[in-house]
Design an enzyme around this catalytic site. Structure first.
Site, PDB file in Angstrom:
ATOM      1  CG  HIS A 139      -1.853   1.132   1.273  1.00  0.00           C
ATOM      2  ND1 HIS A 139      -2.175   1.800   2.423  1.00  0.00           N
ATOM      3  CD2 HIS A 139      -2.541   1.763   0.289  1.00  0.00           C
ATOM      4  CE1 HIS A 139      -3.005   2.784   2.142  1.00  0.00           C
ATOM      5  NE2 HIS A 139      -3.230   2.784   0.851  1.00  0.00           N
ATOM      6  CD  GLU A 151      -0.446   1.319   5.931  1.00  0.00           C
ATOM      7  OE1 GLU A 151      -0.654   1.886   7.005  1.00  0.00           O
ATOM      8  OE2 GLU A 151      -1.364   1.094   5.121  1.00  0.00           O
TER       9      GLU A 151
HETATM   10  N1  CAA Z   1       6.119  14.347  -8.425  1.00  0.00           N
HETATM   11  C1  CAA Z   1       7.041  15.319  -8.323  1.00  0.00           C
HETATM   12  N2  CAA Z   1       6.820  16.501  -7.708  1.00  0.00           N
HETATM   13  C2  CAA Z   1       5.601  16.711  -7.148  1.00  0.00           C
HETATM   14  C3  CAA Z   1       4.580  15.724  -7.209  1.00  0.00           C
HETATM   15  C4  CAA Z   1       4.877  14.503  -7.875  1.00  0.00           C
HETATM   16  N3  CAA Z   1       3.981  13.522  -7.980  1.00  0.00           N
HETATM   17  N4  CAA Z   1       3.480  16.213  -6.565  1.00  0.00           N
HETATM   18  C5  CAA Z   1       3.777  17.442  -6.138  1.00  0.00           C
HETATM   19  N5  CAA Z   1       5.054  17.757  -6.487  1.00  0.00           N
HETATM   20  C6  CAA Z   1       5.773  18.995  -6.255  1.00  0.00           C
HETATM   21  C7  CAA Z   1       4.902  20.228  -6.438  1.00  0.00           C
HETATM   22  O1  CAA Z   1       4.720  20.535  -7.807  1.00  0.00           O
HETATM   23  C8  CAA Z   1       5.679  21.282  -5.700  1.00  0.00           C
HETATM   24  O2  CAA Z   1       6.711  21.768  -6.552  1.00  0.00           O
HETATM   25  P1  CAA Z   1       7.007  23.390  -6.631  1.00  0.00           P
HETATM   26  O3  CAA Z   1       7.677  23.675  -5.320  1.00  0.00           O
HETATM   27  O4  CAA Z   1       7.935  23.525  -7.796  1.00  0.00           O
HETATM   28  O5  CAA Z   1       5.699  24.040  -6.824  1.00  0.00           O
HETATM   29  C9  CAA Z   1       6.335  20.481  -4.555  1.00  0.00           C
HETATM   30  O6  CAA Z   1       6.183  19.074  -4.886  1.00  0.00           O
HETATM   31  C10 CAA Z   1       5.672  20.742  -3.214  1.00  0.00           C
HETATM   32  O7  CAA Z   1       4.273  20.667  -3.364  1.00  0.00           O
HETATM   33  P2  CAA Z   1       3.273  21.821  -2.953  1.00  0.00           P
HETATM   34  O8  CAA Z   1       3.964  23.126  -2.860  1.00  0.00           O
HETATM   35  O9  CAA Z   1       2.075  21.707  -3.845  1.00  0.00           O
HETATM   36  O10 CAA Z   1       2.722  21.402  -1.563  1.00  0.00           O
HETATM   37  P3  CAA Z   1       3.355  20.804  -0.232  1.00  0.00           P
HETATM   38  O11 CAA Z   1       4.603  21.466   0.173  1.00  0.00           O
HETATM   39  O12 CAA Z   1       2.194  20.789   0.706  1.00  0.00           O
HETATM   40  O13 CAA Z   1       3.742  19.285  -0.589  1.00  0.00           O
HETATM   41  C11 CAA Z   1       2.663  17.153  -0.366  1.00  0.00           C
HETATM   42  C12 CAA Z   1       2.818  18.432  -1.184  1.00  0.00           C
HETATM   43  C13 CAA Z   1       3.983  16.351  -0.394  1.00  0.00           C
HETATM   44  C14 CAA Z   1       1.572  16.352  -1.020  1.00  0.00           C
HETATM   45  C15 CAA Z   1       2.332  17.517   1.152  1.00  0.00           C
HETATM   46  O14 CAA Z   1       1.259  18.434   1.208  1.00  0.00           O
HETATM   47  C16 CAA Z   1       1.937  16.333   1.992  1.00  0.00           C
HETATM   48  O15 CAA Z   1       2.788  15.598   2.479  1.00  0.00           O
HETATM   49  N6  CAA Z   1       0.606  16.162   2.206  1.00  0.00           N
HETATM   50  C17 CAA Z   1       0.067  15.022   2.922  1.00  0.00           C
HETATM   51  C18 CAA Z   1      -0.201  13.927   1.930  1.00  0.00           C
HETATM   52  C19 CAA Z   1      -0.690  12.683   2.583  1.00  0.00           C
HETATM   53  O16 CAA Z   1      -1.071  12.651   3.738  1.00  0.00           O
HETATM   54  N7  CAA Z   1      -0.701  11.596   1.793  1.00  0.00           N
HETATM   55  C20 CAA Z   1      -1.135  10.309   2.246  1.00  0.00           C
HETATM   56  C21 CAA Z   1      -2.609  10.227   2.268  1.00  0.00           C
HETATM   57  S1  CAA Z   1      -3.275   8.650   2.637  1.00  0.00           S
HETATM   58  C22 CAA Z   1      -3.063   7.744   1.232  1.00  0.00           C
HETATM   59  O17 CAA Z   1      -2.560   8.136   0.239  1.00  0.00           O
HETATM   60  C23 CAA Z   1      -3.515   6.354   1.325  1.00  0.00           C
HETATM   61  C24 CAA Z   1      -4.828   6.003   0.850  1.00  0.00           C
HETATM   62  O18 CAA Z   1      -5.071   4.831   0.790  1.00  0.00           O
HETATM   63  C25 CAA Z   1      -5.878   6.958   0.498  1.00  0.00           C
END
Ligand code: CAA
Length: 392
Positions: A139, A151
């Site tokens: 996961h 996970e």
């Molecule tokens: N690949 C490469 N770069 C990426 C990317 C990807 N897939 N997605 C985003 N980025 C980049 C953005 O474009 C941004 O670049 P810039 O600085 O040039 O704009 C950079 O990463 C940072 O992103 P943001 O400025 O948009 O936002 P942020 O600092 O908040 O980081 C995040 C984004 C890493 C998603 C952060 O918000 C985070 O950790 N959020 C929590 C996410 C989370 O909890 N995920 C797990 C959820 S549960 C799950 O997924 C399981 C399920 O089963 C549902």
């Protein structure tokens, strides 16, 4: 291990395929039509470009990585010579069983079949194949390229060898694996996230706070990277809903799905990917006003998350260390719920839960017997040198 297939080219699937390619494996991405595959390849290309821009990958490496990804609509053809498959199709048990039955017939005998399910039973999915010992939960977290956790979930018949190979593969992909000892619904991280989101959503439904108040408090007071509603929209409300439904079936009233979420899904408002959800994403990422931080009770966010972590320890799903690592790496929280409980004082957490339960009478606030037991023994956390952890 040289070649892999990823089934399902949505948000998770294409990110997982990119990880395989970045680790030097050839990977075939499979979906039902060319349009989805084209979009997925564009997303991979965009993401590789971002990593180059951030200095995490050279331009030459990014080009080579991209060439390692192939895309096809023919699942049987894609799987005929692969060593590992990750399935990432929508969260529907019947659909996943059909896919696994096809994967079983199409793949070589040695191939491990992993599912990226967020919540469904690994054991039931495995039973759709003739090789349940080679079926495992793997996961990933969204976005897979950036979130460092995987996970690894053992189904009832998953062999130790399959678990070990999957753990090693997760490391090769640059991830930290967290072993989930029991095939429980929601595994570790989603149980915590769903409990936090469910409490928040019911609070908004009751008119106690707005979603902006909740999100501002979670982001700026608790210091989490995204608010509960922002994260739900980001992940896709259709996904959050199906995970929540499975959790409701498994945990009953404690994980009661919020009608606000149900309504949005019925209206086809799935969050970021469809433009609208709790927030309007057509105008960009939601701006959550800093001035609203603290207009919701942050202690309550902590209490429900810690309570769910306590249930996991109580049911022997994972130990505190594994829970904390999973939550910190899977959702970028600064502290895991067990560490947090020890820092806040388990007696204070229990008192908050009792206050909430007296007020609302809802199961989500009913404290886990483990917390009562710890408080009864005087294990209140850091201040007594014993809580979820022991301190010198
Ligand atoms: N690949 C490469 N770069 C990426 C990317 C990807 N897939 N997605 C985003 N980025 C980049 C953005 O474009 C941004 O670049 P810039 O600085 O040039 O704009 C950079 O990463 C940072 O992103 P943001 O400025 O948009 O936002 P942020 O600092 O908040 O980081 C995040 C984004 C890493 C998603 C952060 O918000 C985070 O950790 N959020 C929590 C996410 C989370 O909890 N995920 C797990 C959820 S549960 C799950 O997924 C399981 C399920 O089963 C549902």
């Amino acid at each position: 291990m040289k070649k892999a297939a990823v089934i399902g080219a949505g948000m998770m699937g294409h990110g997982i395929a990119q990880l395989f390619a970045m680790a030097g494996l050839d990977v075939v991405l499979v979906d039902v039509n060319e349009e989805i595959l084209d979009k997925a390849l564009k997303e991979i290309n965009w993401s590789l470009g971002k990593l180059v821009e951030k200095g995490k990958l050279t331009d030459e490496n990014a080009k080579k990585t991209f060439l390692r990804v192939k895309a096809t609509t023919n699942l049987e053809d894609a799987c005929k010579d692969v060593d590992f498959v990750v399935e990432a199709v929508p969260e529907n048990l019947e659909l996943k069983k059909q896919v696994f039955s096809r994967l079983d017939k199409a793949s070589p005998n040695h191939t491990i079949l992993a599912t990226n399910t967020s919540s469904l039973s690994i054991t039931e999915i495995a039973n759709a194949t003739q090789r349940p010992e080679k079926v495992v939960g793997m996961h990933f977290f969204n976005p897979p390229v950036l979130m460092p956790l995987v996970e690894v979930v053992k189904g009832e018949k998953t062999s130790d060898e399959t678990v070990e190979t999957t753990i090693n593969l997760a490391k090769r992909l640059g991830k930290t694996p967290a072993l989930v000892k029991k095939d429980v619904r929601g595994f570790i991280v989603n149980r915590i996230l769903v409990s936090m989101f469910t409490d928040a959503c019911h609070a908004v439904r009751r008119g106690e706070a707005t979603m902006e108040m909740v999100d501002a408090t979670i982001k700026y007071k608790a210091g989490l990277p995204m608010g509960a509603f922002e994260l739900a929209d980001y992940l896709g409300l259709d996904i959050v809903y199906s995970v929540s439904k499975v959790m409701e079936e498994a945990y009953g009233e404690r994980a009661k799905v919020c009608p606000l979420l149900e309504q949005l899904v019925k209206e086809g408002k799935f969050g970021q990917k469809s433009g609208k959800g709790f927030y309007d994403w057509t105008v960009g990422r939601p701006r959550i006003p800093f001035k609203l931080a603290g207009k919701y009770d942050v202690e309550r966010v902590y209490a429900v998350s810690i309570n769910e972590a306590a249930w996991m320890v109580y049911e022997d799903v994972a130990d505190p260390q594994n829970i904390d690592t999973a939550v910190k790496l899977g959702t970028a929280w600064a502290q895991g719920p067990c560490e947090l409980a020890d820092n806040l004082g388990i007696d204070n957490v229990l008192a908050k839960l009792k206050e909430l339960y007296n007020k609302y009478g809802e199961e989500v606030y009913k404290s886990c017997p483990l917390l009562e037991e710890y408080v009864g023994k005087g294990w209140l956390g850091k201040k007594t040198k014993r809580g979820f952890y022991t301190y010198e």
